[in-house]
Design a protein around this motif. Sequence first.
Motif, short mmCIF file in Angstrom:
data_model
loop_
_atom_site.label_atom_id
_atom_site.label_comp_id
_atom_site.label_asym_id
_atom_site.label_seq_id
_atom_site.Cartn_x
_atom_site.Cartn_y
_atom_site.Cartn_z
N CYS A 28 6.82 -0.11 -11.00
CA CYS A 28 5.69 0.62 -10.37
C CYS A 28 4.40 0.11 -10.33
CB CYS A 28 5.66 1.94 -11.51
SG CYS A 28 7.00 2.96 -11.58
N ASP A 29 3.93 -0.46 -11.25
CA ASP A 29 2.64 -1.34 -10.92
C ASP A 29 2.68 -2.48 -9.99
OD1 ASP A 29 1.56 0.38 -12.83
OD2 ASP A 29 1.90 -0.66 -14.47
N GLY A 30 3.71 -3.22 -10.33
CA GLY A 30 3.98 -4.53 -9.41
C GLY A 30 4.59 -4.17 -8.08
N ALA A 31 5.63 -3.51 -8.09
CA ALA A 31 6.37 -3.36 -6.83
C ALA A 31 5.85 -2.14 -6.12
CB ALA A 31 7.89 -3.19 -7.01
N GLY A 32 5.32 -1.34 -6.67
CA GLY A 32 4.72 0.11 -5.94
C GLY A 32 5.58 1.15 -5.86
N PHE A 33 6.53 1.03 -6.80
CA PHE A 33 7.63 2.25 -6.63
C PHE A 33 6.94 3.51 -7.43
CE2 PHE A 33 11.97 0.01 -6.77
CZ PHE A 33 11.64 -0.88 -5.74
N TRP A 89 4.12 -6.36 4.09
CA TRP A 89 4.86 -7.46 3.36
C TRP A 89 3.82 -8.18 2.16
CZ3 TRP A 89 4.59 -12.84 3.20
CH2 TRP A 89 5.43 -13.59 2.49
N GLN A 90 2.81 -8.64 2.92
CA GLN A 90 1.76 -9.26 2.19
C GLN A 90 0.92 -8.63 1.13
OE1 GLN A 90 1.02 -13.00 2.75
NE2 GLN A 90 0.77 -12.51 0.72
N THR A 91 0.93 -7.41 1.47
CA THR A 91 0.23 -6.54 0.35
C THR A 91 1.29 -6.57 -0.76
OG1 THR A 91 -0.90 -5.22 1.86
CG2 THR A 91 -0.53 -4.05 -0.17
N ALA A 92 2.56 -6.31 -0.56
CA ALA A 92 3.67 -6.00 -1.55
C ALA A 92 3.57 -7.33 -2.58
CB ALA A 92 4.58 -5.83 -1.12
N VAL A 93 3.52 -8.58 -1.79
CA VAL A 93 3.71 -9.89 -2.40
C VAL A 93 2.27 -9.93 -3.41
CG1 VAL A 93 3.58 -12.22 -2.09
CG2 VAL A 93 5.27 -10.99 -0.90
N ASP A 94 1.21 -9.67 -2.91
CA ASP A 94 -0.07 -9.68 -3.57
C ASP A 94 -0.16 -8.96 -4.64
OD1 ASP A 94 -0.91 -11.81 -1.73
OD2 ASP A 94 -2.14 -10.36 -0.49
N ARG A 95 0.44 -7.69 -4.41
CA ARG A 95 0.25 -6.70 -5.58
C ARG A 95 1.12 -7.03 -6.68
NH1 ARG A 95 1.82 -2.21 -3.00
NH2 ARG A 95 3.85 -2.83 -3.17
N MET A 96 2.24 -7.83 -6.45
CA MET A 96 3.18 -8.28 -7.58
C MET A 96 2.58 -9.52 -8.45
SD MET A 96 6.07 -6.63 -7.84
CE MET A 96 7.10 -7.85 -8.62
N VAL A 127 13.57 -8.53 -4.00
CA VAL A 127 13.24 -9.48 -2.87
C VAL A 127 12.45 -8.67 -1.81
CG1 VAL A 127 13.97 -10.87 -1.00
CG2 VAL A 127 15.16 -11.19 -3.01
N PHE A 128 11.07 -9.13 -1.55
CA PHE A 128 10.33 -8.58 -0.37
C PHE A 128 10.93 -9.49 0.87
CE2 PHE A 128 7.83 -7.30 -4.03
CZ PHE A 128 7.72 -5.83 -3.74
N GLN A 129 11.46 -8.83 1.93
CA GLN A 129 11.90 -9.79 2.99
C GLN A 129 10.91 -9.17 4.13
OE1 GLN A 129 13.65 -12.21 2.90
NE2 GLN A 129 14.95 -12.41 4.70
N ASN A 130 10.26 -10.09 4.63
CA ASN A 130 9.57 -9.96 5.78
C ASN A 130 10.25 -9.82 7.31
OD1 ASN A 130 6.53 -11.54 7.15
ND2 ASN A 130 7.18 -9.36 7.22
N ARG A 131 11.52 -9.31 7.24
CA ARG A 131 11.93 -8.91 8.44
C ARG A 131 12.58 -7.62 8.63
NH1 ARG A 131 15.89 -14.17 7.48
NH2 ARG A 131 14.93 -15.40 8.69
N ALA A 132 12.89 -7.08 9.78
CA ALA A 132 13.56 -5.81 9.97
C ALA A 132 14.95 -5.87 9.72
CB ALA A 132 13.31 -5.44 11.58
#
Length: 135
Positions: A28-33, A89-96, A127-132
């Motif tokens: 929740c806090d890290g991954a934003g779920f 993607w960068q926001t998700a990685v930075d939040r972690m 995994v946060f994958q920066n692809r479609a």
Amino acid sequence: MNSDLPKIPILRVARPANDLATLKHFYCDGAGFSILASFADHDGFDGLVLGYPQAPWHLELVKEAGVEASRAVGSENLLVLYLPDHQEWQTAVDRMRLHGYQPAASNNPYWDVVGKTFEDPDGYRLVFQNRAWTA
């Protein structure tokens, strides 16, 4: 809406867990779920159902009373989120990272090319994958 089209089922991935509080922090806090549902002492089980409110999938973490859940076997136990927009993607990685989680080297180098892998407290990986996603 065409009633001949099949309805898309909602996917729930359920897995055993040990410490729901630390997993809540990771997801929740890290991954934003979001917490979509939770339960306590339901026939000896506590749990969290996590995800994004409108997504057709959920992650259920279940702690069975008196049972120690095994850590993930191997490093290929992955949940992969495709985030094609680089800023998202960068926001998700930075939040972690902000919440104290550092990327782990992937077992399969494919995930490291344009992705970042994080390991949860039970050894499962996100995994946060920066692809479609394309089929």
